[in-house]
Design a protein around this motif. Sequence first.
Motif, PDB file in Angstrom:
ATOM      1  N   LEU A   1     -39.203  17.522  77.317  1.00  0.00           N
ATOM      2  CA  LEU A   1     -39.614  18.647  78.168  1.00  0.00           C
ATOM      3  C   LEU A   1     -40.277  17.881  79.461  1.00  0.00           C
ATOM      4  CD1 LEU A   1     -39.476  21.532  79.284  1.00  0.00           C
ATOM      5  CD2 LEU A   1     -41.673  21.921  77.889  1.00  0.00           C
ATOM      6  N   PHE A   2     -41.252  16.962  79.270  1.00  0.00           N
ATOM      7  CA  PHE A   2     -41.942  16.294  80.450  1.00  0.00           C
ATOM      8  C   PHE A   2     -41.048  15.702  81.342  1.00  0.00           C
ATOM      9  CE2 PHE A   2     -45.657  15.929  77.149  1.00  0.00           C
ATOM     10  CZ  PHE A   2     -45.890  17.445  77.234  1.00  0.00           C
ATOM     11  N   GLY A   3     -40.199  14.694  80.946  1.00  0.00           N
ATOM     12  CA  GLY A   3     -39.169  14.080  81.818  1.00  0.00           C
ATOM     13  C   GLY A   3     -38.354  14.965  82.446  1.00  0.00           C
ATOM     14  N   THR A   4     -37.752  16.081  81.742  1.00  0.00           N
ATOM     15  CA  THR A   4     -36.993  17.271  82.538  1.00  0.00           C
ATOM     16  C   THR A   4     -37.979  17.936  83.502  1.00  0.00           C
ATOM     17  OG1 THR A   4     -36.016  17.510  80.321  1.00  0.00           O
ATOM     18  CG2 THR A   4     -35.617  19.153  82.288  1.00  0.00           C
ATOM     19  N   ALA A   5     -39.006  18.265  83.273  1.00  0.00           N
ATOM     20  CA  ALA A   5     -39.847  18.704  84.474  1.00  0.00           C
ATOM     21  C   ALA A   5     -39.885  17.850  85.599  1.00  0.00           C
ATOM     22  CB  ALA A   5     -41.175  18.995  84.068  1.00  0.00           C
ATOM     23  N   ILE A   6     -40.211  16.369  85.396  1.00  0.00           N
ATOM     24  CA  ILE A   6     -40.126  15.650  86.638  1.00  0.00           C
ATOM     25  C   ILE A   6     -38.986  15.299  87.322  1.00  0.00           C
ATOM     26  CG2 ILE A   6     -40.359  13.016  86.958  1.00  0.00           C
ATOM     27  CD1 ILE A   6     -42.465  12.671  84.688  1.00  0.00           C
ATOM     28  N   ARG A   7     -37.849  15.487  86.484  1.00  0.00           N
ATOM     29  CA  ARG A   7     -36.538  15.610  87.165  1.00  0.00           C
ATOM     30  C   ARG A   7     -36.285  16.789  88.268  1.00  0.00           C
ATOM     31  NH1 ARG A   7     -31.504  17.567  85.875  1.00  0.00           N
ATOM     32  NH2 ARG A   7     -32.085  18.323  83.897  1.00  0.00           N
ATOM     33  N   TYR A   8     -36.608  17.811  87.834  1.00  0.00           N
ATOM     34  CA  TYR A   8     -36.599  19.030  88.637  1.00  0.00           C
ATOM     35  C   TYR A   8     -37.590  18.919  89.795  1.00  0.00           C
ATOM     36  CZ  TYR A   8     -33.597  21.544  85.358  1.00  0.00           C
ATOM     37  OH  TYR A   8     -32.324  21.978  84.658  1.00  0.00           O
ATOM     38  N   ILE A   9     -38.749  18.357  89.600  1.00  0.00           N
ATOM     39  CA  ILE A   9     -39.826  18.397  90.674  1.00  0.00           C
ATOM     40  C   ILE A   9     -39.334  17.420  91.578  1.00  0.00           C
ATOM     41  CG2 ILE A   9     -42.088  17.408  91.236  1.00  0.00           C
ATOM     42  CD1 ILE A   9     -42.950  18.513  88.576  1.00  0.00           C
TER      43      ILE A   9
ATOM     44  N   LEU B   1     -46.847  21.513  92.570  1.00  0.00           N
ATOM     45  CA  LEU B   1     -47.348  20.768  91.231  1.00  0.00           C
ATOM     46  C   LEU B   1     -47.458  19.484  91.495  1.00  0.00           C
ATOM     47  CD1 LEU B   1     -44.840  22.646  88.673  1.00  0.00           C
ATOM     48  CD2 LEU B   1     -47.477  22.637  88.914  1.00  0.00           C
ATOM     49  N   ALA B   2     -46.357  18.920  92.127  1.00  0.00           N
ATOM     50  CA  ALA B   2     -46.400  17.435  92.663  1.00  0.00           C
ATOM     51  C   ALA B   2     -47.630  17.035  93.537  1.00  0.00           C
ATOM     52  CB  ALA B   2     -45.246  17.047  93.415  1.00  0.00           C
ATOM     53  N   GLU B   3     -48.018  17.976  94.389  1.00  0.00           N
ATOM     54  CA  GLU B   3     -49.267  17.534  95.426  1.00  0.00           C
ATOM     55  C   GLU B   3     -50.649  17.517  94.433  1.00  0.00           C
ATOM     56  OE1 GLU B   3     -47.759  19.738  99.349  1.00  0.00           O
ATOM     57  OE2 GLU B   3     -49.198  20.513  98.271  1.00  0.00           O
ATOM     58  N   LEU B   4     -50.539  18.243  93.251  1.00  0.00           N
ATOM     59  CA  LEU B   4     -51.665  18.361  92.526  1.00  0.00           C
ATOM     60  C   LEU B   4     -51.865  17.316  91.378  1.00  0.00           C
ATOM     61  CD1 LEU B   4     -51.876  22.294  91.772  1.00  0.00           C
ATOM     62  CD2 LEU B   4     -53.430  20.973  93.082  1.00  0.00           C
ATOM     63  N   GLY B   5     -50.879  16.504  91.434  1.00  0.00           N
ATOM     64  CA  GLY B   5     -50.746  15.347  90.548  1.00  0.00           C
ATOM     65  C   GLY B   5     -50.155  15.475  89.312  1.00  0.00           C
ATOM     66  N   VAL B   6     -49.250  16.540  89.108  1.00  0.00           N
ATOM     67  CA  VAL B   6     -48.748  16.888  87.798  1.00  0.00           C
ATOM     68  C   VAL B   6     -47.724  15.757  87.294  1.00  0.00           C
ATOM     69  CG1 VAL B   6     -47.177  18.717  86.564  1.00  0.00           C
ATOM     70  CG2 VAL B   6     -49.028  19.295  88.017  1.00  0.00           C
ATOM     71  N   VAL B   7     -47.114  14.978  88.283  1.00  0.00           N
ATOM     72  CA  VAL B   7     -46.031  14.071  87.750  1.00  0.00           C
ATOM     73  C   VAL B   7     -46.761  12.790  87.115  1.00  0.00           C
ATOM     74  CG1 VAL B   7     -44.574  12.676  88.799  1.00  0.00           C
ATOM     75  CG2 VAL B   7     -44.579  14.802  89.688  1.00  0.00           C
ATOM     76  N   GLY B   8     -48.042  12.357  87.684  1.00  0.00           N
ATOM     77  CA  GLY B   8     -48.590  11.469  86.914  1.00  0.00           C
ATOM     78  C   GLY B   8     -49.119  11.920  85.826  1.00  0.00           C
TER      79      GLY B   8
ATOM     80  N   MET C   1     -51.037  22.093  77.107  1.00  0.00           N
ATOM     81  CA  MET C   1     -51.272  22.252  78.378  1.00  0.00           C
ATOM     82  C   MET C   1     -50.124  21.494  79.209  1.00  0.00           C
ATOM     83  SD  MET C   1     -53.843  24.111  78.783  1.00  0.00           S
ATOM     84  CE  MET C   1     -53.138  24.944  77.319  1.00  0.00           C
ATOM     85  N   GLY C   2     -49.892  20.291  78.887  1.00  0.00           N
ATOM     86  CA  GLY C   2     -48.610  19.603  79.450  1.00  0.00           C
ATOM     87  C   GLY C   2     -47.262  20.507  79.375  1.00  0.00           C
ATOM     88  N   VAL C   3     -47.187  21.128  78.126  1.00  0.00           N
ATOM     89  CA  VAL C   3     -45.861  22.136  78.000  1.00  0.00           C
ATOM     90  C   VAL C   3     -46.057  23.047  79.152  1.00  0.00           C
ATOM     91  CG1 VAL C   3     -44.681  23.549  76.544  1.00  0.00           C
ATOM     92  CG2 VAL C   3     -45.460  21.491  75.753  1.00  0.00           C
ATOM     93  N   VAL C   4     -47.221  23.784  79.308  1.00  0.00           N
ATOM     94  CA  VAL C   4     -47.379  24.740  80.118  1.00  0.00           C
ATOM     95  C   VAL C   4     -47.136  24.345  81.751  1.00  0.00           C
ATOM     96  CG1 VAL C   4     -49.239  26.349  81.236  1.00  0.00           C
ATOM     97  CG2 VAL C   4     -49.336  25.754  78.813  1.00  0.00           C
ATOM     98  N   LEU C   5     -47.553  23.237  82.016  1.00  0.00           N
ATOM     99  CA  LEU C   5     -47.336  22.817  83.298  1.00  0.00           C
ATOM    100  C   LEU C   5     -45.928  22.369  83.620  1.00  0.00           C
ATOM    101  CD1 LEU C   5     -50.091  20.110  83.737  1.00  0.00           C
ATOM    102  CD2 LEU C   5     -49.977  22.402  84.885  1.00  0.00           C
ATOM    103  N   SER C   6     -45.069  21.895  82.293  1.00  0.00           N
ATOM    104  CA  SER C   6     -43.748  21.642  82.334  1.00  0.00           C
ATOM    105  C   SER C   6     -43.031  23.034  82.779  1.00  0.00           C
ATOM    106  CB  SER C   6     -43.338  20.632  81.487  1.00  0.00           C
ATOM    107  OG  SER C   6     -43.800  19.400  81.006  1.00  0.00           O
ATOM    108  N   ASN C   7     -43.273  23.900  82.074  1.00  0.00           N
ATOM    109  CA  ASN C   7     -42.440  25.230  82.046  1.00  0.00           C
ATOM    110  C   ASN C   7     -42.356  26.099  83.435  1.00  0.00           C
ATOM    111  OD1 ASN C   7     -41.385  25.146  79.342  1.00  0.00           O
ATOM    112  ND2 ASN C   7     -43.455  26.251  78.685  1.00  0.00           N
ATOM    113  N   LEU C   8     -43.618  25.499  84.219  1.00  0.00           N
ATOM    114  CA  LEU C   8     -43.892  25.913  85.678  1.00  0.00           C
ATOM    115  C   LEU C   8     -42.436  25.329  86.372  1.00  0.00           C
ATOM    116  CD1 LEU C   8     -47.497  25.982  86.211  1.00  0.00           C
ATOM    117  CD2 LEU C   8     -46.096  27.920  85.829  1.00  0.00           C
ATOM    118  N   ALA C   9     -42.213  24.274  86.225  1.00  0.00           N
ATOM    119  CA  ALA C   9     -41.237  23.644  86.659  1.00  0.00           C
ATOM    120  C   ALA C   9     -39.854  23.586  86.293  1.00  0.00           C
ATOM    121  CB  ALA C   9     -41.527  21.955  86.972  1.00  0.00           C
ATOM    122  N   VAL C  10     -39.816  24.082  84.999  1.00  0.00           N
ATOM    123  CA  VAL C  10     -38.245  24.037  84.365  1.00  0.00           C
ATOM    124  C   VAL C  10     -38.148  25.608  83.889  1.00  0.00           C
ATOM    125  CG1 VAL C  10     -36.806  22.995  82.741  1.00  0.00           C
ATOM    126  CG2 VAL C  10     -38.707  21.828  83.673  1.00  0.00           C
TER     127      VAL C  10
END
Length: 302
Positions: free
Chosen positions: A76-84, A54-61, A21-30
Amino acid sequence: MKSIISIVNDVESPLFIRKTMGVVLSNLAVPVTNIFSGDSKVNGPEFDQVRVRLAELGVVGILTNLNQDKKLRRKLFGTAIRYISKSCLKVNEKGELLSVSSSIPNNDLIVLQQSFKQSAEEEQWALIRYKNAFVNSGLAMYLHTSLGGALWGAFESMRIMRKDTKIPINWKLVLRSALRTSLVTGLVPIYFVGIGVSLYNYANHRIDTNEQRFYFSLATFVSLYPWYYLLPIVERFSPFWIGGHIVGFMSFFTYMYITENDMFKVDNQLIYEDAMNKRRKEQEKKEKEKALLAPSNNKSPA
């Protein structure tokens, strides 16, 4: 979306499910990118709204917590945070921070600011700016195979010259052998992996009937037949290309291992640990049931 977030936040959920599920959320941002587009096509307004949401929903945390767990950690999680962070934190020409969505949690905002600052420092160097796209696009594999072919071709040609003739090395022949081996070790994976596999998957996904699959499989086998005559020609042109492939792929996978690429993160480990946790919980449940059903030892005799 909220159901996915609730699954990831639930520490009782299986590790494999939380990671997926974390990969799914990350792919939405990357979104998918390549070395030629760089970051220009992944930071447009069409993606900014998705990342801000995604940030408003707390995905970064959520991604930060997943990265703090050694078993679930993924680049991939760190890359998603960078794009967000690039979509949420906009700066003007003077470098001043513009307005930020008030719905983003404060702890997540601190993480985004740190990631944004780190990205800004890294992107001052052009090579670092395109490094992720270079690796993800597959060009890194071709570069490693080409360099491995060049090294192996030069090494083998020098070894044979020294062994057979025992005369000073002809550096012109060494250079020619290195270039030929590098050329072949770079083009063969481009054809078979980059072009061949891509075309095969593209056509295979559009097959609907058994008859179409039969003719498609037949055409695939027939297309390989010319290589029965072409490979000897390649062998005469570059006799060291197979060894160059081995050296190149060893170099590529060593690089991936050192940089902790997600390719080496095996999901079977998470699945095995989930099975062990399930078995342990069932065992604990059975022991509790036995304890409740067993007669109390503290009862006084009648």
